[in-house]
Design an enzyme around this catalytic site. Structure first.
Site, PDB file in Angstrom:
ATOM      1  N   SER A  37       7.939  47.513 -16.148  1.00 37.61           N
ATOM      2  CA  SER A  37       6.808  46.464 -16.415  1.00 37.61           C
ATOM      3  C   SER A  37       7.741  45.127 -16.625  1.00 37.61           C
ATOM      4  O   SER A  37       8.658  45.312 -17.359  1.00 37.61           O
ATOM      5  CB  SER A  37       5.956  47.053 -17.614  1.00 37.61           C
TER       6      SER A  37
ATOM      7  N   ILE B  14       9.423  35.599 -22.041  1.00 39.37           N
ATOM      8  CA  ILE B  14       8.433  35.214 -21.465  1.00 39.37           C
ATOM      9  C   ILE B  14       7.271  34.987 -22.036  1.00 39.37           C
ATOM     10  O   ILE B  14       6.410  34.055 -21.664  1.00 39.37           O
ATOM     11  CB  ILE B  14       8.191  36.311 -20.020  1.00 39.37           C
ATOM     12  N   GLY B  15       7.049  36.044 -22.943  1.00 44.48           N
ATOM     13  CA  GLY B  15       5.554  35.745 -23.698  1.00 44.48           C
ATOM     14  C   GLY B  15       4.318  36.391 -23.000  1.00 44.48           C
ATOM     15  O   GLY B  15       3.320  35.941 -23.116  1.00 44.48           O
ATOM     16  N   LEU B  16       4.667  37.259 -22.034  1.00 40.40           N
ATOM     17  CA  LEU B  16       3.399  38.018 -21.558  1.00 40.40           C
ATOM     18  C   LEU B  16       2.397  37.054 -20.779  1.00 40.40           C
ATOM     19  O   LEU B  16       1.307  37.144 -20.793  1.00 40.40           O
ATOM     20  CB  LEU B  16       2.649  39.001 -22.630  1.00 40.40           C
TER      21      LEU B  16
ATOM     22  N   CYS C 202       6.559  44.953 -27.003  1.00 44.39           N
ATOM     23  CA  CYS C 202       7.240  43.477 -26.455  1.00 44.39           C
ATOM     24  C   CYS C 202       7.547  42.669 -27.669  1.00 44.39           C
ATOM     25  O   CYS C 202       6.690  42.121 -28.662  1.00 44.39           O
ATOM     26  CB  CYS C 202       5.971  42.743 -25.924  1.00 44.39           C
TER      27      CYS C 202
ATOM     28  N   LYS D  17       5.136  52.805 -24.583  1.00 46.76           N
ATOM     29  CA  LYS D  17       6.232  52.282 -24.454  1.00 46.76           C
ATOM     30  C   LYS D  17       6.962  51.906 -25.733  1.00 46.76           C
ATOM     31  O   LYS D  17       6.273  51.279 -26.387  1.00 46.76           O
ATOM     32  CB  LYS D  17       6.497  50.934 -23.375  1.00 46.76           C
TER      33      LYS D  17
ATOM     34  N   ASN E 102      12.085  49.627 -24.383  1.00 45.70           N
ATOM     35  CA  ASN E 102      11.764  48.182 -24.164  1.00 45.70           C
ATOM     36  C   ASN E 102      13.199  47.315 -24.327  1.00 45.70           C
ATOM     37  O   ASN E 102      14.122  47.905 -24.829  1.00 45.70           O
ATOM     38  CB  ASN E 102      10.725  47.623 -24.938  1.00 45.70           C
ATOM     39  N   THR E 103      12.963  46.115 -24.616  1.00 47.19           N
ATOM     40  CA  THR E 103      14.376  45.236 -24.807  1.00 47.19           C
ATOM     41  C   THR E 103      14.774  45.492 -26.042  1.00 47.19           C
ATOM     42  O   THR E 103      13.971  45.255 -27.177  1.00 47.19           O
ATOM     43  CB  THR E 103      14.032  43.800 -24.185  1.00 47.19           C
TER      44      THR E 103
ATOM     45  N   GLY F 135      19.005  49.220 -18.328  1.00 44.08           N
ATOM     46  CA  GLY F 135      20.244  48.993 -17.706  1.00 44.08           C
ATOM     47  C   GLY F 135      20.443  49.837 -16.681  1.00 44.08           C
ATOM     48  O   GLY F 135      21.821  49.820 -15.970  1.00 44.08           O
TER      49      GLY F 135
END
Lengths: 265, 330
Positions: free
Chosen positions: B22, B72-74, B132, B192, B219-220, B271
């Protein structure tokens, strides 16, 4: 849009930190329009990870030329690549200059370049000269004389070139936007003029203010770090009067009055 | 030898296990010139929220060693915008569409968004983005806020969030959220997970106990990068999410930990840029994999990875991808 493995024909140093890159990419060359850009994987490994966007500088039947300045690790690595090697290139990308709408079809083009901003504007001047027989009036700004580039190329296209350098080593001493202001103040009839500009953000902001003050439409090409270059990551946005827009997709060329400069750094 | 690449994620049967992550593939249309989209195992959309979101102040991304930061802030067109503008295009591709959903307004908004998606049979599954790091998180506001020194940059301007606690940083909050959403839909639910935790496997377990059909991770990782010339953060929101090959060893380790703790299928990501990195995730316990940041570097990366997996299986005389899952020899 195409993703191609393009053979480097030439990657030549033209000035201290300026390089001229010529690649064989017929598909992209056949489609590229002034103001569009290519996204280039400069290495075959993870250093650097992301592609580097470069504006289209010149186009011939099969070849595309780009002019770039070595500013960071990506362009440094690109400058080391040799003729005969291949680059993974995506393009042509983004929306270029609009010179076909009814508003601009009878125009007197005024091109305003700062630093590397000459790169895409030469392609535009070439296009306007050959497809529309328009001779552009070109303003070029640079830090100093030795960093001026493309002056001769613009002249060869029949353009009139006016120069500004920060240190006064050539032409007007000061900012190219000030030179433009002086010129417009001294010129009576500006009705047909349209400004096309590319360069650093502060210069584009100044050009936008001039555009508003003199009521001359301006199109500006924004430069930005990009992650994908194809509109997917939403990373390279700019604040406009209708919300954030992607520089890689809706841009890189915008109408100057669209940009909300107050929120710019 | 025929190689079986099909995998099951909840009620969903994928023709192959190569998906996209995503936020790295837009709504697929952006990639149509670069690869045959119908060859993908599934497409996960950029996260949508009930209402449109403008996203964060730029600069939103920067490159880092073997990775990148993003905040990005969705930014997204909202549920209605997604249904009107994006879903019709996604539908035509003909591969399962997994819609990533987040909430700006707590559990109720998650439930509402998911319930509205129930009516669309072309939505094959839902991924709950509760991880997120780049939006203010109202759901966790009851949890103790992360407080401390007010740095000069923190007062600087809007994009610095007061509350960065994520739902997926708390097993109870994760359980509650998944439980409520589970009641609202029969569609396959994927949760997620965030790597920004002490023990990701306990969060995965909470998702499993609450009725999730699968988990996706990672996620990140929260990170920061500073421009020493200007002394400013390279991303305006200061803290951003790190992705790319730099985070891969962390991701593989977390998949392995979660694989040992729960029975649900795992969608592994973090990655992956080539075949060998994708294979690591299967061996660590992933049933399917997500290609993320690599889409930015090579828009056709998914297809090369899929081809690479096929050749690997053939070469090693493995007739079913299932035999690879969790095949790590310790």
């Amino acid at each position: 849009m195409f993703q191609v493995k393009a053979k480097i024909i030439q990657n030549k140093q033209v000035k201290k930190n300026f390089f001229h890159l010529l690649v064989d990419a017929p598909e992209i060359a056949g489609k590229a329009l002034p103001g569009q850009f290519l996204n280039i994987k400069v290495s075959d490994n993870l250093e650097p990870l992301l592609r580097r966007p470069l504006g289209v500088h010149r186009v011939s039947k099969n070849n595309i030329a780009m002019l770039y300045e070595v500013v960071g690790n990506g362009t440094q690595i690109l400058s080391q690549r040799k003729a005969g090697e291949y680059l993974d290139i995506i393009g042509p990308l983004g929306n270029g200059f609009d010179y076909q709408s009814p508003v601009t079809c009878h125009l007197s083009p005024v091109l305003v370049a700062g630093g590397m901003g000459v790169a895409p504007l030469l392609f535009l001047a070439d296009f306007l000269a050959h497809s529309k027989s328009f001779k552009s009036l070109v303003f070029i700004g640079a830090k100093t004389k030795s960093q001026l580039t493309c002056v001769q190329e613009f002249r060869e296209l029949g353009c009139k070139v006016k120069i500004a350098t920060d240190d006064g080593s050539m032409g007007f001493k000061g900012r190219v936007s000030d030179l433009l202001t002086h010129f417009l103040q001294a010129t009576g009839d500006r009705r047909q003029a349209t400004i096309f500009s590319c360069g650093p953000r502060p210069m584009l902001k100044a050009v936008s203010e001039i555009s508003r003050k003199f009521k001359i439409p301006a199109q500006i090409s924004l430069e930005e770090h990009m992650s994908c270059g194809i509109g997917a990551c939403m990373g390279c946005v700019v604040q406009t009067t209708s919300g954030y827009k992607r520089i890689c997709k809706e841009g890189p060329v915008f109408h100057a009055d669209e940009i909300v400069w107050e929120r710019e750094k | 030898m025929i190689t079986n690449l099909t995998v099951n994620i909840g009620k969903l049967k994928l023709e192959n296990p190569v998906m996209v992550c995503s936020g790295t593939f837009g709504y697929a249309g952006e990639f149509k010139d670069f690869l045959p989209l119908k060859k993908l195992g599934a497409i996960v959309t950029k996260t949508i929220t009930l209402n449109p979101r403008q996203g964060n102040f730029p600069p939103r991304t920067c490159e880092t060693p073997a990775g990148m930061l993003n905040s990005i802030g969705l930014e997204n067109p909202g549920l209605a915008g997604f249904l009107n503008e994006k879903l019709p295009i996604l539908k035509k591709i003909g591969v399962p569409v997994i819609v990533s959903v987040a909430s700006e307004g707590g559990i109720a908004e998650f439930v509402k968004a998911v319930s509205e998606l129930n009516d669309f049979k072309e939505v094959a599954a839902i991924e709950l983005n509760i991880s997120c790091p780049n939006i203010e998180s109202p759901v966790t506001s009851h949890l103790s806020p992360v407080t401390g020194r007010q740095s000069p940059v923190a007062c600087r301007r809007l994009p610095v969030f007061k509350n960065r606690r994520l739902i997926s940083q708390d097993p109870q909050a994760t359980y509650q959220l998944v439980k409520q959403v589970r009641k609202a839909t029969k569609k396959t639910l994927i949760t997620k997970l965030s790597p920004n935790v002490t023990d990701i496997s306990e969060i995965a377990l909470a998702a499993e106990n609450a009725g999730s059909d699968a988990v996706s991770l990672i996620n990140t990782l929260m990170g920061m990068s500073i421009d020493t010339k200007t002394m400013k953060p390279k991303v305006a929101a200061v803290i951003a999410g790190l992705s790319g090959p730099a985070i891969r060893p962390v991701a593989v380790r977390m998949v392995w930990e979660v694989y040992q703790k729960i029975k649900l299928p795992i969608i592994g990501m973090g990655g992956i840029i080539d075949t060998s990195s994708a294979l690591e995730f299967f061996l660590a316990g992933s049933t399917a994999i997500g290609v993320g940041t690599a889409n930015f570097i090579d828009p056709a990366a998914t297809i090369s990875i899929l081809q690479g997996i096929k050749s690997y299986l053939r070469k090693n005389r493995i007739n079913n991808i299932a035999k690879l899952i969790g095949g790590l020899k310790v």
